[in-house]
Design a protein around this motif. Structure first.
Motif, mmCIF file in Angstrom:
data_model
loop_
_atom_site.group_PDB
_atom_site.id
_atom_site.type_symbol
_atom_site.label_atom_id
_atom_site.label_comp_id
_atom_site.label_asym_id
_atom_site.label_seq_id
_atom_site.Cartn_x
_atom_site.Cartn_y
_atom_site.Cartn_z
ATOM 1 N N GLN A 154 0.817 -1.212 0.000
ATOM 2 C CA GLN A 154 0.000 0.000 0.000
ATOM 3 C C GLN A 154 0.856 1.270 0.000
ATOM 4 N N ARG A 155 1.849 1.290 -0.846
ATOM 5 C CA ARG A 155 2.661 2.481 -1.049
ATOM 6 C C ARG A 155 3.226 2.464 -2.463
ATOM 7 N N SER A 156 3.746 3.605 -2.876
ATOM 8 C CA SER A 156 4.265 3.736 -4.229
ATOM 9 C C SER A 156 5.451 2.813 -4.465
ATOM 10 N N SER A 157 5.579 2.372 -5.707
ATOM 11 C CA SER A 157 6.713 1.536 -6.081
ATOM 12 C C SER A 157 7.919 2.359 -6.508
ATOM 13 N N ALA A 158 7.809 3.680 -6.436
ATOM 14 C CA ALA A 158 8.937 4.536 -6.804
ATOM 15 C C ALA A 158 10.143 4.226 -5.920
ATOM 16 N N GLY A 159 11.267 3.980 -6.566
ATOM 17 C CA GLY A 159 12.505 3.748 -5.840
ATOM 18 C C GLY A 159 12.675 2.353 -5.292
ATOM 19 N N VAL A 160 11.779 1.410 -5.631
ATOM 20 C CA VAL A 160 11.947 0.048 -5.113
ATOM 21 C C VAL A 160 13.185 -0.595 -5.727
ATOM 22 N N THR A 161 13.770 -1.494 -4.989
ATOM 23 C CA THR A 161 14.980 -2.176 -5.449
ATOM 24 C C THR A 161 14.636 -3.543 -6.012
ATOM 25 N N LYS A 162 15.608 -4.104 -6.658
ATOM 26 C CA LYS A 162 15.434 -5.431 -7.250
ATOM 27 C C LYS A 162 15.013 -6.491 -6.235
ATOM 28 N N PRO A 163 15.669 -6.602 -5.076
ATOM 29 C CA PRO A 163 15.242 -7.624 -4.106
ATOM 30 C C PRO A 163 13.803 -7.438 -3.635
ATOM 31 N N GLN A 164 13.334 -6.177 -3.576
ATOM 32 C CA GLN A 164 11.974 -5.928 -3.109
ATOM 33 C C GLN A 164 10.930 -6.464 -4.082
ATOM 34 N N LEU A 165 11.261 -6.571 -5.358
ATOM 35 C CA LEU A 165 10.300 -7.053 -6.348
ATOM 36 C C LEU A 165 10.424 -8.548 -6.633
ATOM 37 N N GLU A 166 11.534 -9.128 -6.226
ATOM 38 C CA GLU A 166 11.762 -10.540 -6.536
ATOM 39 C C GLU A 166 10.698 -11.461 -5.933
ATOM 40 N N GLU A 167 10.115 -11.050 -4.820
ATOM 41 C CA GLU A 167 9.130 -11.915 -4.162
ATOM 42 C C GLU A 167 7.881 -12.107 -5.017
ATOM 43 N N PHE A 168 7.671 -11.241 -6.015
ATOM 44 C CA PHE A 168 6.465 -11.328 -6.834
ATOM 45 C C PHE A 168 6.696 -12.087 -8.142
ATOM 46 N N ILE A 169 7.925 -12.566 -8.341
ATOM 47 C CA ILE A 169 8.209 -13.350 -9.538
ATOM 48 C C ILE A 169 7.895 -14.800 -9.226
ATOM 49 N N PHE A 170 6.794 -15.289 -9.794
ATOM 50 C CA PHE A 170 6.357 -16.653 -9.494
ATOM 51 C C PHE A 170 7.244 -17.639 -10.251
ATOM 52 N N ASP A 171 7.874 -18.553 -9.521
ATOM 53 C CA ASP A 171 8.773 -19.540 -10.105
ATOM 54 C C ASP A 171 7.970 -20.791 -10.419
ATOM 55 N N GLN A 172 7.339 -20.782 -11.594
ATOM 56 C CA GLN A 172 6.506 -21.898 -12.001
ATOM 57 C C GLN A 172 7.361 -23.152 -12.188
ATOM 58 N N GLU A 173 6.914 -24.241 -11.644
ATOM 59 C CA GLU A 173 7.744 -25.445 -11.548
ATOM 60 C C GLU A 173 8.233 -25.914 -12.911
ATOM 61 N N ALA A 174 7.425 -25.755 -13.959
ATOM 62 C CA ALA A 174 7.831 -26.283 -15.259
ATOM 63 C C ALA A 174 8.821 -25.382 -15.951
ATOM 64 N N GLY A 175 8.790 -24.177 -15.461
ATOM 65 C CA GLY A 175 9.575 -23.384 -16.180
ATOM 66 C C GLY A 175 10.130 -22.109 -16.439
ATOM 67 N N THR A 176 9.805 -21.069 -15.761
ATOM 68 C CA THR A 176 10.373 -19.778 -16.133
ATOM 69 C C THR A 176 11.837 -19.696 -15.746
ATOM 70 N N ASP A 177 12.636 -19.166 -16.645
ATOM 71 C CA ASP A 177 14.065 -18.963 -16.370
ATOM 72 C C ASP A 177 14.208 -17.841 -15.352
ATOM 73 N N LYS A 178 14.639 -18.187 -14.149
ATOM 74 C CA LYS A 178 14.747 -17.192 -13.075
ATOM 75 C C LYS A 178 15.694 -16.070 -13.429
ATOM 76 N N ALA A 179 16.782 -16.382 -14.118
ATOM 77 C CA ALA A 179 17.743 -15.341 -14.493
ATOM 78 C C ALA A 179 17.105 -14.339 -15.425
ATOM 79 N N ASP A 180 16.222 -14.869 -16.320
ATOM 80 C CA ASP A 180 15.549 -13.964 -17.247
ATOM 81 C C ASP A 180 14.632 -13.020 -16.499
ATOM 82 N N ASN A 181 13.914 -13.545 -15.495
ATOM 83 C CA ASN A 181 13.038 -12.701 -14.711
ATOM 84 C C ASN A 181 13.819 -11.705 -13.865
#
Length: 793
Positions: A154-181
């Protein structure tokens, strides 16, 4: 899920990011009795929209219909319990619970998320069309992750860092390349530029809004100021590979700091120090070389495709850099104004010599200064800006009804219903008669008609009582001596009752009686004299019964009198040059002053026919496709391929001060003030990436009318119609233009006579009229394709 739209207040005006074309599928759970995968929308667009609720955003997938396609209806007995909302739109509240992720299968991107209202394991999959770039998918996913962050915290995403957004990258079991995300979130800066403002990312971050002044601090961002989490866009696709410079002699060499344009955030980001050079390759060819301290070497020939612009206020040079897979926009920032000016002269010299194939050193000093201004961002003209102070403010709200701010749809110009008097008659016409494309547009001055040519027929349109464009009739099957006649050029004549046309025979013109719809006269101008162009002898002569008109050949200017026996050229009014001047176009003022432009890029100014030119404006080297003069002769508008020239015709100093260049010579005291109207390199990049069309302007026009001041300019390139405000140009606005994107190419556009509020636009397969206020500031959204939408709606 319609309650989402009602509760959160979704609005298309709050659109943050968009994938314009794809297909929506529902992938059911293995235990479902229905088919495993169902195609919901065969043609769809996905967008992310802001809502009235702070920090809440919607993912909206809409079905797209092709023109004329009826909405598909499902089988009556189909089970619709899966969805409550409209079948033409699916709406999802963006939340981490959706488990949004992307995958790449065989080179095709798809975005998937959970159907939280369906059975366990059920998913939606949006398969992205191959025409959509990877960069657009990147931006879409970046925005998704930032939306998830804002909803959770419940606050602006201005100035967020990479680690702060990583929690929202869903690591689907079959497949997304984590490095790409991981690479995706590097470039996320903020949603604030689009969620809070109606302006484009570029407009809100690149330029200050107070008094339209240029904001030096936000043109580019140095790496040390933005932190380690900012992506290095030089590593983004399309891949930027080194280019070894060919052997050449350095014309100028300087040091600069290289920046690259980050389209996602609308800012230039620093890449490091560089050595920039202009190399003379011989045979009038030159090479722009940029070598970074990291070892990357870039280079390209000096041509008009660079769309170059100098901005002395920030000691910068901006240009486009084309690679096979796409385009980049670079900015070179020099340490001082002196270094910039030195590089500017070297660059201008190379550009001039390449185009003119003549030496820069042979030019007169005032001609050099004239050429140097070609690439400079125009400064404010206080004197001429006062001329427009009493005009309506460009930002003033229009009191007209809402329908006046959008296109008037008058049906597709190529289809039978648009170019015929009745449906019944259309059915009897052979289908091949409707092939081809619209070519020419002519707007009348006196009888409120517009004429569009398409092959050997002419569509006739007018405005109705509601000031909307409507179809009148079609002049079918134009023939000369029993053979099909296709007009290539045309001019309205004698109170707009006749249409003078040219076809394949370049020394002959034809007159059509518009009341009869027949070609009634054939005029041989002069044997073996190719007519390059023809038009009224004065700005509004076509509104009178005057029979004579003007024409040009590649090396002459003449009058045509249809009443003469034999050849129609008036010998006493024929000004011919010994050398081939390669004339291309001419324009006239209300008093009959004449401006003649050439493919060499020079312009001759005459106060009357048959004598020497009063003034000669030097060539910049780019061909002038079209020239138009304002009614009072104060302005000259020249159309080149990648830019327009707006020239002040008033002599400012010397013994002829106060006169027009048509009346007296500018002399050696100084050439006229010139303003080069360019589309910014950043916008050119987006336009070409979206449309696949290089910049190539159609004929540019002023708004025109009796006792009407020229306030707006209109032209087009590819599928983009573009207007420029005279007031914005003269007050020195950085980008004084607005743009409207269509689904097919604009072949011609012009103002309705007597006003600058209505623009008549001919597309390849349609024609319509649009209110000037429907044009918007250029940004990624306004420049992007609008899939499946009708041209005028």
């Amino acid at each position: 899920m319609n309650f989402l739209k009602k509760f959160l207040g979704s609005s298309p005006k709050g659109e943050l990011s968009m994938i314009p074309s794809g297909q929506l599928y529902l992938k059911r759970s293995p235990g479902s009795p229905k088919s495993a995968t169902e195609c919901l929308y065969a043609d769809a667009a996905a967008s992310i929209r802001e809502t009235s609720a702070p920090h809440n955003y919607l993912l909206v997938v809409q079905r797209v219909y092709a023109e004329g396609e009826e909405q598909l209806k499902g089988d009556e007995d189909e089970d619709d319990d899966d969805f409550d909302e409209s079948k033409d739109e699916r709406v999802f509240l963006i939340d981490a619970a959706l488990k949004l992720y992307r995958t790449n299968k065989n080179g095709a991107w798809s975005v998937s998320w959970s159907n939280i209202d369906g059975d366990e394991g059920e998913q939606f999959e949006f398969v992205v069309d191959e025409s959509v770039s990877t960069a657009d998918v990147d931006q879409f996913m970046n925005t998704i992750y930032a939306c998830c962050f804002e909803r959770k915290y419940q606050r602006s995403s201005a100035g967020v860092t990479k680690p702060q957004l990583e929690e929202f990258i869903f690591d689907q079991e079959a497949g997304t390349d984590k490095a790409d995300n991981d690479d995706l979130v590097n470039g996320v800066k903020s949603l604030s530029f689009s969620a809070a403002d109606a302006t484009s990312p570029g407009d809100s971050t690149k330029y200050a809004e107070d008094d339209d002044e240029y904001d030096d601090s936000s043109v580019y961002e140095d790496a040390e100021d933005t932190g380690d989490d900012i992506v290095n866009p030089i590593q983004n696709k399309p891949e930027l590979t080194g280019v070894k410079a060919p052997a050449g002699t350095p014309l100028i060499t300087s040091n600069a700091k290289l920046h690259i344009y980050d389209a996602a955030d609308g800012v230039f980001r620093v890449q490091g120090d560089a050595v920039v050079s202009i190399l003379d390759l011989g045979k009038w060819d030159y090479w722009l070389s940029v070598k970074t301290t990291e070892g990357l070497e870039l280079g390209t020939q000096v041509t008009d495709e660079l769309n170059s612009r100098f901005e002395t206020s920030v000691n910068s040079f901006i240009f486009n850099y084309w690679v096979e897979q796409g385009a980049f926009t670079f900015l070179l920032k020099f340490d001082s104004l002196e270094e910039l000016e030195s590089f500017k002269e070297g660059f201008t010299q190379s550009y001039y010599e390449h185009n003119n194939q003549s030496k820069w050193v042979k030019m007169e000093p005032q001609d050099k200064e004239y050429a140097l201004n070609t690439f400079e961002l125009p400064a404010e003209d206080v004197e001429m800006a006062d001329y427009y102070n009493d005009d309506e403010d460009d930002n003033e709200e229009d009191d007209d009804e809402e329908k006046d701010t959008v296109d008037t749809n008058i049906r597709t110009g190529l289809h039978k219903e648009a170019f015929s008097d009745s449906e019944d008659e259309d059915e009897t016409l052979p289908s091949e008669s409707f092939k081809g494309r619209n070519e020419n547009l002519m707007v009348s001055f006196k009888n409120d008609r517009s004429y569009v040519t398409n092959g050997n027929r002419i569509g006739v349109f007018s405005t109705d009582a509601d000031d909307e464009l409507k179809f009148n009739t079609t002049i079918q099957n134009l023939t000369v001596d029993g053979k099909k006649f296709t007009p290539t050029k045309m001019m309205l004549h004698t109170e707009d009752r006749a249409l003078v046309m040219q076809g394949a025979k370049k020394d002959t013109l034809y007159r059509m009686d518009l009341e009869r719809g027949k070609i009634v006269d054939e005029w041989k101008v002069k044997e073996e004299l190719p007519v390059v162009g023809f038009g009224p002898s004065a700005k509004f002569t076509q509104m009178t019964g005057e029979q004579t008109f003007l024409g040009i050949s590649d090396k002459g200017l003449f009058r045509v009198d249809p009443r003469l026996n034999g050849d129609k050229l008036v010998d006493s009014d024929y000004k011919s040059y010994v050398t081939k001047n390669d004339f291309s176009s001419f324009g006239t003022t209300e008093n009959g002053y004449i401006a003649v432009a050439s493919n060499k890029g020079d312009v001759r100014l005459y106060d009357k026919l048959g004598i020497r030119a009063k003034s000669l404006l030097p060539a910049l080297g780019d061909s002038i496709k079209h020239v138009e003069a304002s009614a009072d002769g104060k302005w000259l508008l020249c159309t080149c391929k990648t830019y327009l020239l707006l020239i002040d015709m008033t002599i400012k100093n010397g013994p002829n001060a106060g006169s027009l260049g048509f009346q007296k010579s500018f002399g050696k005291d100084g050439l006229p003030k010139m303003r080069t109207l360019r589309i910014s390199p950043e916008h050119v990049q987006a336009m070409q990436e979206s449309s696949g069309k290089p910049l190539d302007f159609t004929k540019a026009y002023f708004n025109t009318g009796l006792n009407v001041k020229e306030q707006t300019i209109v032209s087009a390139s590819g599928p983009y119609a573009i207007t420029w405000s005279m007031k914005a140009i003269l007050r020195g606005d950085v980008d004084p233009y607005k743009i409207k994107r269509y689904t097919s190419n604009v072949v011609a556009d012009n103002f309705k006579f007597g006003s600058d509020k209505k623009v008549i636009i001919a597309l390849e397969d349609d024609i319509g009229m649009v209110n000037k206020r429907a044009f918007t500031k250029a940004d990624r959204k306004s420049l992007a394709v609008r899939p499946g939408k009708k041209s005028f709606q």
